[in-house]
Design a protein around this motif. Structure first.
Motif, short mmCIF file in Angstrom:
data_model
loop_
_atom_site.label_atom_id
_atom_site.label_comp_id
_atom_site.label_asym_id
_atom_site.label_seq_id
_atom_site.Cartn_x
_atom_site.Cartn_y
_atom_site.Cartn_z
N ASP A 1 31.66 9.73 36.23
CA ASP A 1 31.90 10.29 34.90
C ASP A 1 30.58 10.65 34.22
OD1 ASP A 1 33.58 11.23 32.92
OD2 ASP A 1 33.81 9.28 31.95
N THR A 2 29.81 11.48 34.91
CA THR A 2 28.46 11.83 34.47
C THR A 2 28.20 13.32 34.66
OG1 THR A 2 27.66 9.62 35.05
CG2 THR A 2 26.00 11.35 34.89
N LEU A 3 27.51 13.92 33.70
CA LEU A 3 27.03 15.29 33.86
C LEU A 3 25.62 15.23 34.43
CD1 LEU A 3 28.16 16.75 30.42
CD2 LEU A 3 29.23 17.16 32.65
N ILE A 4 25.37 16.00 35.46
CA ILE A 4 24.05 16.08 36.09
C ILE A 4 23.47 17.45 35.80
CG2 ILE A 4 22.77 16.01 38.27
CD1 ILE A 4 25.20 14.43 39.41
N TYR A 5 22.24 17.48 35.33
CA TYR A 5 21.55 18.74 35.08
C TYR A 5 20.35 18.81 36.02
CZ TYR A 5 24.39 19.32 30.94
OH TYR A 5 25.46 19.48 30.09
N LEU A 6 20.26 19.92 36.75
CA LEU A 6 19.20 20.15 37.74
C LEU A 6 18.39 21.37 37.31
CD1 LEU A 6 17.94 19.88 40.68
CD2 LEU A 6 19.71 21.50 41.37
N VAL A 7 17.07 21.23 37.26
CA VAL A 7 16.20 22.38 37.02
C VAL A 7 15.44 22.64 38.32
CG1 VAL A 7 14.25 21.09 36.07
CG2 VAL A 7 14.51 23.49 35.49
N ASN A 8 15.40 23.89 38.73
CA ASN A 8 14.65 24.26 39.92
C ASN A 8 14.27 25.73 39.84
OD1 ASN A 8 17.49 25.00 40.54
ND2 ASN A 8 16.64 25.63 42.49
N SER A 9 13.46 26.14 40.79
CA SER A 9 13.04 27.53 40.87
C SER A 9 13.82 28.20 41.99
CB SER A 9 11.54 27.59 41.16
OG SER A 9 11.13 28.91 41.28
N ILE B 1 12.95 18.30 33.32
CA ILE B 1 14.10 18.39 32.43
C ILE B 1 14.50 17.00 31.95
CG2 ILE B 1 15.80 18.27 34.30
CD1 ILE B 1 17.46 20.35 32.71
N ALA B 2 14.94 16.92 30.70
CA ALA B 2 15.53 15.71 30.13
C ALA B 2 16.70 16.16 29.27
CB ALA B 2 14.51 14.94 29.30
N CYS B 3 17.89 15.66 29.57
CA CYS B 3 19.09 16.04 28.83
C CYS B 3 19.67 14.81 28.15
CB CYS B 3 20.14 16.65 29.76
SG CYS B 3 19.56 18.11 30.63
N ARG B 4 20.11 14.98 26.90
CA ARG B 4 20.63 13.86 26.13
C ARG B 4 21.80 14.33 25.27
NH1 ARG B 4 17.53 12.11 29.21
NH2 ARG B 4 15.84 10.65 28.91
N GLN B 5 22.62 13.36 24.90
CA GLN B 5 23.67 13.61 23.93
C GLN B 5 23.01 13.77 22.57
OE1 GLN B 5 26.75 10.64 23.78
NE2 GLN B 5 27.72 11.58 21.98
N THR B 6 23.29 14.90 21.90
CA THR B 6 22.68 15.17 20.60
C THR B 6 23.74 15.35 19.51
OG1 THR B 6 22.55 17.51 21.20
CG2 THR B 6 20.57 16.17 21.55
N ASP C 1 11.60 32.21 50.61
CA ASP C 1 11.06 30.85 50.63
C ASP C 1 11.44 30.05 49.38
OD1 ASP C 1 9.74 31.51 53.01
OD2 ASP C 1 8.03 32.27 51.90
N GLY C 2 12.64 29.49 49.36
CA GLY C 2 13.10 28.69 48.23
C GLY C 2 12.12 27.58 47.88
N SER C 3 12.15 27.14 46.66
CA SER C 3 11.23 26.12 46.19
C SER C 3 11.89 24.75 46.25
CB SER C 3 10.81 26.41 44.76
OG SER C 3 10.02 25.36 44.26
N ALA C 4 11.18 23.77 46.76
CA ALA C 4 11.68 22.40 46.81
C ALA C 4 11.32 21.64 45.54
CB ALA C 4 11.11 21.69 48.03
N LYS C 5 10.68 22.28 44.59
CA LYS C 5 10.29 21.61 43.35
C LYS C 5 11.49 21.61 42.42
CE LYS C 5 5.57 23.02 43.95
NZ LYS C 5 4.48 23.86 43.50
N MET C 6 11.93 20.40 42.07
CA MET C 6 13.12 20.26 41.23
C MET C 6 13.02 18.99 40.41
SD MET C 6 15.59 19.09 44.28
CE MET C 6 14.48 19.57 45.58
N ASN C 7 13.92 18.86 39.45
CA ASN C 7 13.98 17.69 38.61
C ASN C 7 15.41 17.58 38.10
OD1 ASN C 7 13.51 15.68 36.56
ND2 ASN C 7 11.38 16.35 36.50
N ILE C 8 15.93 16.34 37.94
CA ILE C 8 17.28 16.18 37.41
C ILE C 8 17.27 15.25 36.21
CG2 ILE C 8 18.35 16.55 39.66
CD1 ILE C 8 19.12 13.56 39.64
#
Length: 167
Positions: free
Chosen positions: A130-138, A85-90, A143-150
């Motif tokens: 003062d930041t928004l954090i976006y996390l993508v995961n499965s 994931i990549a999040c930006r001000q648009t 059996d939860g997945s440890a694969k994630m990205n922020i």
């Protein structure tokens, strides 16, 4: 508040109740597709606009198995858990009614298998920075997945409008 985009998801009774209370669901628009091999496997890239934070767009990349790969390896109804994931001000940022606790909000959710796995994007507000954090995961039933990205969108120094007042 939980915000879902439901395209093939199976929901619990609690999730159905949360879904009925929605203001505006997140939309994912496919903006790119890269073929990775002769089996028809692809990396798809979706643009996900945060429905409660106008002016922020997340680009989510994930793997989708092709028909030849599904026939060869079985697991017909399942895709891998990997995502980026990549999040930006648009645009100008206007923040609506977001959950400010440490659990944040589900911004987007899409099924990645027949029943057992979902690709999820969560938003968490880091008040101290003062930041928004976006996390993508499965999310998986078992059996939860440890694969994630922020990805983060810093609000410091930006002309941000908070509809309910800045916390």
């Amino acid at each position: 508040m939980t915000i879902f985009s439901l395209s093939r998801s199976v929901l619990s009774a609690g999730a159905i109740a949360a879904t009925l209370a929605l203001c505006a669901p997140a939309n994912a628009d496919q903006v790119g597709e890269v073929g990775v091999d002769w089996l028809g496997n692809d990396i798809l890239i979706d643009a996900v606009a945060d429905p409660q934070v106008e002016g922020v767009t997340c680009h989510v990349a994930y793997f989708e198995r092709g028909i030849i790969d599904r026939l060869q390896k079985g697991n017909w109804f399942e895709d891998p858990s990997n995502a980026s994931i990549a999040c930006r001000q648009t645009g100008p940022i206007t923040i609506g009614d977001i959950d400010l606790d440490e659990n944040g909000d589900v911004v987007f959710k899409e099924s990645r298998s027949l029943v057992f796995k979902s690709l999820v994007v969560n938003r968490i507000y880091d008040r101290e920075n003062d930041t928004l954090i976006y996390l993508v995961n499965s999310q998986q039933v078992q059996d939860g997945s440890a694969k994630m990205n922020i990805s983060t969108v810093p609000l410091y120094g930006q002309d941000v409008v908070w509809e309910n007042g800045k916390p």
